[in-house]
Design a protein around this motif. Structure first.
Motif, PDB file in Angstrom:
ATOM      1  N   LEU A 294      41.401  55.318  27.146  1.00  0.00           N
ATOM      2  CA  LEU A 294      41.647  54.534  28.348  1.00  0.00           C
ATOM      3  C   LEU A 294      40.682  54.970  29.450  1.00  0.00           C
ATOM      4  O   LEU A 294      40.124  56.074  29.403  1.00  0.00           O
ATOM      5  CB  LEU A 294      43.087  54.723  28.830  1.00  0.00           C
ATOM      6  CG  LEU A 294      44.208  54.443  27.832  1.00  0.00           C
ATOM      7  CD1 LEU A 294      45.559  54.729  28.471  1.00  0.00           C
ATOM      8  CD2 LEU A 294      44.147  53.005  27.342  1.00  0.00           C
ATOM      9  N   TRP A 311      50.537  47.994  24.680  1.00  0.00           N
ATOM     10  CA  TRP A 311      49.901  48.025  25.990  1.00  0.00           C
ATOM     11  C   TRP A 311      49.975  49.442  26.547  1.00  0.00           C
ATOM     12  O   TRP A 311      50.972  50.156  26.358  1.00  0.00           O
ATOM     13  CB  TRP A 311      50.589  47.077  26.960  1.00  0.00           C
ATOM     14  CG  TRP A 311      50.347  45.634  26.696  1.00  0.00           C
ATOM     15  CD1 TRP A 311      49.262  44.891  27.055  1.00  0.00           C
ATOM     16  CD2 TRP A 311      51.218  44.745  26.003  1.00  0.00           C
ATOM     17  NE1 TRP A 311      49.396  43.598  26.640  1.00  0.00           N
ATOM     18  CE2 TRP A 311      50.597  43.472  25.989  1.00  0.00           C
ATOM     19  CE3 TRP A 311      52.464  44.890  25.398  1.00  0.00           C
ATOM     20  CZ2 TRP A 311      51.172  42.373  25.388  1.00  0.00           C
ATOM     21  CZ3 TRP A 311      53.050  43.799  24.806  1.00  0.00           C
ATOM     22  CH2 TRP A 311      52.401  42.545  24.793  1.00  0.00           C
ATOM     23  N   ASP A 314      47.156  52.953  32.950  1.00  0.00           N
ATOM     24  CA  ASP A 314      46.589  54.235  33.366  1.00  0.00           C
ATOM     25  C   ASP A 314      46.599  54.391  34.878  1.00  0.00           C
ATOM     26  O   ASP A 314      47.038  53.491  35.610  1.00  0.00           O
ATOM     27  CB  ASP A 314      45.169  54.405  32.814  1.00  0.00           C
ATOM     28  CG  ASP A 314      44.216  53.314  33.268  1.00  0.00           C
ATOM     29  OD1 ASP A 314      44.209  52.987  34.463  1.00  0.00           O
ATOM     30  OD2 ASP A 314      43.472  52.777  32.426  1.00  0.00           O
ATOM     31  N   SER A 318      44.407  49.934  35.431  1.00  0.00           N
ATOM     32  CA  SER A 318      44.105  48.991  34.358  1.00  0.00           C
ATOM     33  C   SER A 318      45.162  49.040  33.267  1.00  0.00           C
ATOM     34  O   SER A 318      45.816  50.072  33.055  1.00  0.00           O
ATOM     35  CB  SER A 318      42.725  49.281  33.754  1.00  0.00           C
ATOM     36  OG  SER A 318      42.730  50.518  33.078  1.00  0.00           O
ATOM     37  N   SER A 320      45.394  48.290  29.190  1.00  0.00           N
ATOM     38  CA  SER A 320      44.631  48.074  27.964  1.00  0.00           C
ATOM     39  C   SER A 320      45.577  47.675  26.845  1.00  0.00           C
ATOM     40  O   SER A 320      46.710  48.171  26.779  1.00  0.00           O
ATOM     41  CB  SER A 320      43.876  49.346  27.556  1.00  0.00           C
ATOM     42  OG  SER A 320      43.015  49.782  28.593  1.00  0.00           O
ATOM     43  N   SER A 321      45.122  46.782  25.979  1.00  0.00           N
ATOM     44  CA  SER A 321      45.945  46.359  24.842  1.00  0.00           C
ATOM     45  C   SER A 321      45.261  46.747  23.539  1.00  0.00           C
ATOM     46  O   SER A 321      44.032  46.765  23.443  1.00  0.00           O
ATOM     47  CB  SER A 321      46.200  44.850  24.884  1.00  0.00           C
ATOM     48  OG  SER A 321      44.993  44.128  24.761  1.00  0.00           O
ATOM     49  N   LYS A 333      41.244  48.191  19.347  1.00  0.00           N
ATOM     50  CA  LYS A 333      41.159  47.809  20.746  1.00  0.00           C
ATOM     51  C   LYS A 333      41.047  46.304  20.891  1.00  0.00           C
ATOM     52  O   LYS A 333      40.258  45.645  20.198  1.00  0.00           O
ATOM     53  CB  LYS A 333      39.948  48.494  21.396  1.00  0.00           C
ATOM     54  CG  LYS A 333      39.863  48.300  22.892  1.00  0.00           C
ATOM     55  CD  LYS A 333      38.704  49.092  23.470  1.00  0.00           C
ATOM     56  CE  LYS A 333      38.594  48.890  24.966  1.00  0.00           C
ATOM     57  NZ  LYS A 333      37.466  49.671  25.553  1.00  0.00           N
ATOM     58  N   SER A 335      41.871  44.214  24.453  1.00  0.00           N
ATOM     59  CA  SER A 335      41.359  43.775  25.754  1.00  0.00           C
ATOM     60  C   SER A 335      41.789  44.752  26.843  1.00  0.00           C
ATOM     61  O   SER A 335      42.601  45.663  26.610  1.00  0.00           O
ATOM     62  CB  SER A 335      41.860  42.363  26.089  1.00  0.00           C
ATOM     63  OG  SER A 335      43.274  42.370  26.223  1.00  0.00           O
ATOM     64  N   ARG A 336      41.234  44.534  28.040  1.00  0.00           N
ATOM     65  CA  ARG A 336      41.588  45.373  29.189  1.00  0.00           C
ATOM     66  C   ARG A 336      41.590  44.507  30.436  1.00  0.00           C
ATOM     67  O   ARG A 336      40.709  43.664  30.628  1.00  0.00           O
ATOM     68  CB  ARG A 336      40.611  46.522  29.346  1.00  0.00           C
ATOM     69  CG  ARG A 336      40.887  47.431  30.553  1.00  0.00           C
ATOM     70  CD  ARG A 336      39.879  48.559  30.629  1.00  0.00           C
ATOM     71  NE  ARG A 336      39.936  49.378  29.432  1.00  0.00           N
ATOM     72  CZ  ARG A 336      38.902  50.062  28.953  1.00  0.00           C
ATOM     73  NH1 ARG A 336      37.726  49.995  29.558  1.00  0.00           N
ATOM     74  NH2 ARG A 336      39.035  50.790  27.870  1.00  0.00           N
TER      75      ARG A 336
END
Length: 378
Positions: A294, A311, A314, A318, A320-321, A333, A335-336
Motif C-alpha cells: 500500500l 479492500w 491506509d 487511499s 486499494s482493492s 492487485k 485498483s486504487r
C-alpha cells in the motif's frame, strides 16, 4: 446510605473545574460515572463508618496533590456545603409507590417539556438552594442535576480497560449478547450481556504491546488479534487460551486484521510497513502470493461478502482493492482510489445491499478527519 456517597462525591465535585479544562464534557461524564459507582457501593454497605472517613481523607489528599489546594479552610467548608446542596438535588427523585416513573420530593420546578413535575416545594432539613446551584441548573438546560447525572439509557458500563484506549468493540456473528473488545493495554476482553447480569467472561492476555484490531471467525469459535508487538495471535474465546502466535516476517507493528469470509483458515493482516499479508492460521505461514503493498500504513481491511475482493485503507487517504483467491489466499492487485489526500482511512464496511434506494453493492469509507463516503462498486 445516600448521605455517604453524597459526601464522597462532594469531594470530587469540588475539583470538577480542574479536570480536562479544554474538554468540559468529559468532566460531566466523569462525575456521572463516579456517581453511578458510588451509589452501587453505598447500597451494598461498602462505604460506612470508619471506612468512609478514611476514604474521604485519602481521596481529598490525593486530589489536593494532583490539582493543588483549593482555598482556605473557611471557604473550603463553604464549597463543601455548596457541593452537598448540589448533590442533594441529585437525589430529588424517588420511586412512586403507585408504579409511575418517579416524582419530585424536593424542588418543584419542571424538568422541561415532557419532563417530570413535582408538587409543592419540600426542602429537606438543612438544604438551602444557592445561586450557584441555580446557575449550574441553567447552564445544563434547566434540567435537574438528577437527570443530568442519571446515566439514563445506559444498560451497562464495562470499565476493565481503565488505563488505555479501547480500539475496537464488536459483537460476535449473529449474536446479540456476546461481544469482545481490544485495548492498547495489550489485552482483549470477551463479554456477555445476557442471560443474567452483564459480565466480563475472560481477559485474553499474552501480547507484549497494545492490541490494535481483532476479528471473530464465522462460527465464533476463534478470535484473531493484531498487535503493535508485531504478532498475530489466535485465541479460543471459550476458555481464553492462545492457540497460535504468528510473528510478522518484517517485525512490523500490526494494525488491522480480517478473516477470509469463505475460508476462515486464512487471515489477512495489515502492517505499519505498508504491507497486506494473507496468513494460513493452521500452519502460521504466509500464503504463497498472498502479499500486497500500500502507499501508507494499513489501517483498515474489509472483504466483500463472497470473499473475492479485499479492500485496504491506509494512512495516506487511499483505498486499494485486491482480488483474493479464497482457496489459496493469493492476492492480485486491482485498483486504487485516493479518497482524501493527507487523511487516514480508519474504517471500511462492505454491504451487498444497503437499502431499496441503494440496491447495488456498496463500500462505506470513513476518512479522517471529516469525511464519510459511500461508494458503489461492481
Amino acid at each position: 446510605m445516600a448521605a455517604v456517597w453524597q459526601q464522597v462525591l462532594a469531594v470530587d465535585a469540588r475539583y470538577a473545574a480542574y479536570r480536562t479544562p479544554q474538554l468540559p464534557q468529559f468532566r460531566t461524564q466523569y462525575v456521572r460515572r463516579r456517581s453511578q459507582l458510588l451509589r452501587e457501593r453505598a447500597q451494598g454497605g461498602h462505604l460506612a463508618g470508619e471506612a468512609r472517613r478514611w476514604y474521604l481523607r485519602l481521596r481529598a489528599r490525593l486530589l489536593a496533590q494532583r490539582y493543588g489546594a483549593l482555598s482556605e479552610a473557611g471557604s473550603t467548608r463553604s464549597a463543601l456545603r455548596a457541593s452537598r446542596t448540589t448533590l442533594d438535588r441529585m437525589e430529588d427523585f424517588e420511586e412512586d409507590p403507585r408504579g409511575s416513573r418517579g416524582h419530585r420530593r424536593s424542588l418543584s420546578r419542571s424538568s422541561g417539556p415532557g419532563g417530570l413535575r413535582g408538587g409543592p416545594e419540600e426542602r429537606p432539613p438543612g438544604v438551602v438552594p444557592t445561586p450557584l446551584a441555580e446557575a449550574s441548573r441553567a447552564m445544563a438546560g434547566d434540567t435537574s442535576l438528577s437527570e443530568n447525572y442519571a446515566f439514563a439509557g445506559v444498560f451497562h458500563v464495562f470499565d476493565q480497560h481503565l488505563d488505555s484506549a479501547v480500539r475496537k468493540v464488536q459483537f460476535a456473528h449473529d449474536e446479540r449478547h456476546l461481544l469482545a473488545c481490544c485495548s492498547l493495554d495489550g489485552t482483549l476482553s470477551v463479554c456477555r450481556l445476557a442471560p443474567g447480569p452483564p459480565a466480563v467472561l475472560r481477559r485474553l492476555r499474552g501480547h507484549g504491546a497494545g492490541v490494535s484490531d481483532f476479528a471473530w471467525s464465522l462460527s465464533n469459535d476463534v478470535l484473531v488479534s493484531a498487535s503493535l508487538d508485531g504478532t498475530l495471535r489466535l485465541w479460543d474465546p471459550s476458555d481464553g487460551r492462545c492457540i497460535r502466535r504468528v510473528p510478522d516476517p518484517d517485525g512490523a507493528a500490526l494494525l488491522c486484521c480480517a478473516f477470509q469470509p469463505l475460508n476462515n483458515n486464512l487471515t489477512v493482516v495489515g502492517s505499519a510497513r505498508h504491507m497486506v499479508r494473507v496468513v494460513n492460521i493452521s500452519t502460521g505461514k504466509p500464503a504463497r502470493g498472498g502479499t500486497g503493498r500500500l502507499p501508507g500504513r494499513a489501517l483498515a481491511l474489509c472483504f466483500d461478502s463472497p470473499g473475492r475482493v479485499l479492500w485496504a485503507g491506509d494512512d495516506r487517504g487511499s483505498v486499494s482493492s485486491f482480488l483474493c483467491d479464497p482457496g489459496t489466499g493469493r492476492l492480485t492487485k486491482a485498483s486504487r482510489v485516493l479518497v482524501q489526500a493527507g487523511g487516514s482511512i480508519t474504517s471500511l464496511s462492505a454491504r451487498a445491499w444497503a437499502s431499496r434506494e441503494a440496491p447495488d453493492p456498496s463500500l462505506l469509507v470513513n476518512a479522517c478527519p471529516d469525511r464519510l463516503l459511500l461508494f458503489r462498486y461492481h
